[in-house]
Design a protein around this motif. Sequence first.
Motif, PDB file in Angstrom:
ATOM      1  N   LEU A  89     -35.040   5.524 -26.088  1.00  0.00           N
ATOM      2  CA  LEU A  89     -35.856   5.626 -26.743  1.00  0.00           C
ATOM      3  C   LEU A  89     -35.545   5.337 -28.057  1.00  0.00           C
ATOM      4  CD1 LEU A  89     -39.311   5.988 -27.382  1.00  0.00           C
ATOM      5  CD2 LEU A  89     -38.794   8.283 -27.653  1.00  0.00           C
ATOM      6  N   ILE A  90     -36.072   4.157 -28.839  1.00  0.00           N
ATOM      7  CA  ILE A  90     -35.641   4.362 -30.538  1.00  0.00           C
ATOM      8  C   ILE A  90     -36.982   4.401 -31.257  1.00  0.00           C
ATOM      9  CG2 ILE A  90     -34.078   2.872 -31.158  1.00  0.00           C
ATOM     10  CD1 ILE A  90     -33.131   1.534 -29.400  1.00  0.00           C
ATOM     11  N   ASP A 110     -33.380  -0.651 -21.180  1.00  0.00           N
ATOM     12  CA  ASP A 110     -35.414  -0.918 -20.839  1.00  0.00           C
ATOM     13  C   ASP A 110     -35.571  -0.103 -21.742  1.00  0.00           C
ATOM     14  OD1 ASP A 110     -37.932   0.014 -20.394  1.00  0.00           O
ATOM     15  OD2 ASP A 110     -38.237   0.559 -18.330  1.00  0.00           O
ATOM     16  N   VAL A 111     -35.439  -0.695 -22.834  1.00  0.00           N
ATOM     17  CA  VAL A 111     -35.950   0.290 -23.785  1.00  0.00           C
ATOM     18  C   VAL A 111     -37.959   0.275 -24.751  1.00  0.00           C
ATOM     19  CG1 VAL A 111     -35.695  -0.256 -26.126  1.00  0.00           C
ATOM     20  CG2 VAL A 111     -33.491  -0.703 -25.532  1.00  0.00           C
ATOM     21  N   THR A 112     -37.643   1.402 -25.227  1.00  0.00           N
ATOM     22  CA  THR A 112     -39.488   1.850 -25.942  1.00  0.00           C
ATOM     23  C   THR A 112     -39.211   1.840 -26.855  1.00  0.00           C
ATOM     24  OG1 THR A 112     -39.620   2.866 -23.734  1.00  0.00           O
ATOM     25  CG2 THR A 112     -41.318   3.520 -26.000  1.00  0.00           C
ATOM     26  N   THR A 113     -39.459   1.573 -28.145  1.00  0.00           N
ATOM     27  CA  THR A 113     -39.240   1.604 -29.081  1.00  0.00           C
ATOM     28  C   THR A 113     -41.346   2.496 -29.471  1.00  0.00           C
ATOM     29  OG1 THR A 113     -40.340  -0.671 -29.801  1.00  0.00           O
ATOM     30  CG2 THR A 113     -38.238  -0.260 -29.661  1.00  0.00           C
ATOM     31  N   GLN A 135     -39.624   9.885 -21.186  1.00  0.00           N
ATOM     32  CA  GLN A 135     -39.405  10.407 -19.144  1.00  0.00           C
ATOM     33  C   GLN A 135     -37.338   9.323 -20.119  1.00  0.00           C
ATOM     34  OE1 GLN A 135     -40.653  11.624 -15.974  1.00  0.00           O
ATOM     35  NE2 GLN A 135     -40.998  13.263 -17.254  1.00  0.00           N
ATOM     36  N   PRO A 136     -36.403   9.557 -21.238  1.00  0.00           N
ATOM     37  CA  PRO A 136     -35.279   8.516 -21.438  1.00  0.00           C
ATOM     38  C   PRO A 136     -34.411   9.247 -20.956  1.00  0.00           C
ATOM     39  CG  PRO A 136     -35.947   9.281 -22.840  1.00  0.00           C
ATOM     40  CD  PRO A 136     -37.154   9.655 -22.301  1.00  0.00           C
ATOM     41  N   CYS A 161     -34.523  17.517 -27.108  1.00  0.00           N
ATOM     42  CA  CYS A 161     -33.295  16.180 -26.211  1.00  0.00           C
ATOM     43  C   CYS A 161     -32.322  17.264 -25.707  1.00  0.00           C
ATOM     44  CB  CYS A 161     -32.331  15.537 -26.869  1.00  0.00           C
ATOM     45  SG  CYS A 161     -33.616  13.906 -27.445  1.00  0.00           S
ATOM     46  N   ARG A 162     -31.775  18.648 -25.994  1.00  0.00           N
ATOM     47  CA  ARG A 162     -30.690  18.739 -24.719  1.00  0.00           C
ATOM     48  C   ARG A 162     -31.848  19.661 -23.834  1.00  0.00           C
ATOM     49  NH1 ARG A 162     -26.110  20.675 -26.820  1.00  0.00           N
ATOM     50  NH2 ARG A 162     -26.092  18.405 -27.086  1.00  0.00           N
ATOM     51  N   GLU A 163     -33.068  20.577 -24.295  1.00  0.00           N
ATOM     52  CA  GLU A 163     -33.791  21.232 -23.297  1.00  0.00           C
ATOM     53  C   GLU A 163     -34.101  20.104 -22.443  1.00  0.00           C
ATOM     54  OE1 GLU A 163     -36.821  22.819 -25.958  1.00  0.00           O
ATOM     55  OE2 GLU A 163     -35.257  24.540 -26.494  1.00  0.00           O
ATOM     56  N   MET A 164     -34.891  18.787 -22.531  1.00  0.00           N
ATOM     57  CA  MET A 164     -34.481  18.106 -21.810  1.00  0.00           C
ATOM     58  C   MET A 164     -33.735  17.312 -20.690  1.00  0.00           C
ATOM     59  SD  MET A 164     -38.507  16.765 -23.046  1.00  0.00           S
ATOM     60  CE  MET A 164     -37.909  16.578 -24.966  1.00  0.00           C
ATOM     61  N   ASP A 165     -32.685  17.471 -21.171  1.00  0.00           N
ATOM     62  CA  ASP A 165     -31.261  16.520 -20.822  1.00  0.00           C
ATOM     63  C   ASP A 165     -31.591  15.443 -20.940  1.00  0.00           C
ATOM     64  OD1 ASP A 165     -29.006  16.900 -19.138  1.00  0.00           O
ATOM     65  OD2 ASP A 165     -29.757  16.364 -17.661  1.00  0.00           O
ATOM     66  N   VAL A 166     -31.797  14.911 -22.136  1.00  0.00           N
ATOM     67  CA  VAL A 166     -32.123  13.693 -22.354  1.00  0.00           C
ATOM     68  C   VAL A 166     -30.638  13.548 -23.559  1.00  0.00           C
ATOM     69  CG1 VAL A 166     -32.881  12.132 -24.362  1.00  0.00           C
ATOM     70  CG2 VAL A 166     -34.044  13.450 -22.460  1.00  0.00           C
TER      71      VAL A 166
END
Length: 420
Positions: A89-90, A110-113, A135-136, A161-166
């Motif tokens: 995700l960007i 597989d990029v989502t912007t 859910q990247p 991000c840390r909480e969702m392991d991203v």
Amino acid sequence: MKFLPLQTPNRTIMTPGPVEVDPRVLQAMSTPILGQFDPAFTSIMNEVMEMLRYLFRTDNKWAFPIDGTSRSGIEAMLVSIIEQGDKVLIPIYGRFGYLLTEICERYGADVTTIEREWGTVFDPEDVIREIKKVQPKIVAIVHGETSTGCMQPLEEIGKACREMDVILVVDAVATIGGTDVNVDEWQLDGVIGGTQKCLSVPSGMAPITYNDRIEKIVLSRKKVERGIRTELDQQMATGQTIISNYFDLSQLQDYWSPRRLNHHTEATSMLYALREGLRLIMEEGLDNRFARHRLHERALMAGLEAMGLTLFGDKRFKLPTVTCVNIPQDVDGESVRRMLLDEFGIEIASSFGPLHGKIWRIGTMGYSCRKENILKLLTALEAVLIYHGVRINRGEGAQAALSMYGKQRKESAFSSVVHR
């Protein structure tokens, strides 16, 4: 054909990079060359790693420079953790979000912007909402967009991000050394800087740091990439992405570790330059350095607005190291830039994409971020705008900046008395 010895004109560089190099850094670059495995040189490598931990405000094991421009650091970080089909995700709010997108797509992600209008930033909640939706594996984002002069708040995004392991990868090229980049407190997994902006070192190295979450991915890929040759041949035949050799963090780790396994020939003089630039930052102190950048930013803004010019972008999220100015109506912005350069030796920048021809970008970074540069620019810009027939408040720009500096001196003197 006979060529004369190299001579370059003296410039006052007020762009968002490259900026003027500190003379002490230039002097360090003339230090005699050492072999890359000479104990004296490997000791310098260790010092640079420790200095980078200070700069990034991190306890990460890995903090070292990639040999190449800032883009090399971004590519090294991303290529070493992206595998074919990984979701990335960007959030894009300026030109360099598109660069992150291109790099990730080239390596099979597989990029989502998601995008925001240039001159604004994201509400962190909007980014977090998209992370939950997509859910990247990786979120890649720019901290300070030099194309728009805006800075994205990261602390809430890092926590989420840390909480969702991203994995959160941050382009801090325009901010590191000029404003706070708190890697550990903001829970940033991988961060990339650049030498040619707030560090006041020539372009040619990209300091990076990353934590054990990224190292785990790097080492897991190392086992695959150095596996059976037929497997690699099969991957190539099917068009799957193969990890870069030059930008392979697993090999670079081996080079920067006590093992010193040869990966490339280190850019010796550039490492000297980086070490001296970092030493000067430590000598000044990060908080003092950030305060200096804010002071000169305020003086510049006060001067531009007193002159009658307007600033571009949301001031609440302004990048302290870049000030964007709306070009007055019916003025040829490039003609103004050329005259500043030709007649006064001052360089400012134009912009990109939808902002091209609409704004000027003025950098106040590192060694270029000095009072004499601010006053010289304001005085010269006033003269050039008058020459171009722009109605401005004559004599007000430099006076407003001087008032800002005078106010700062009084506040510093009062603070000094109070704390005696």
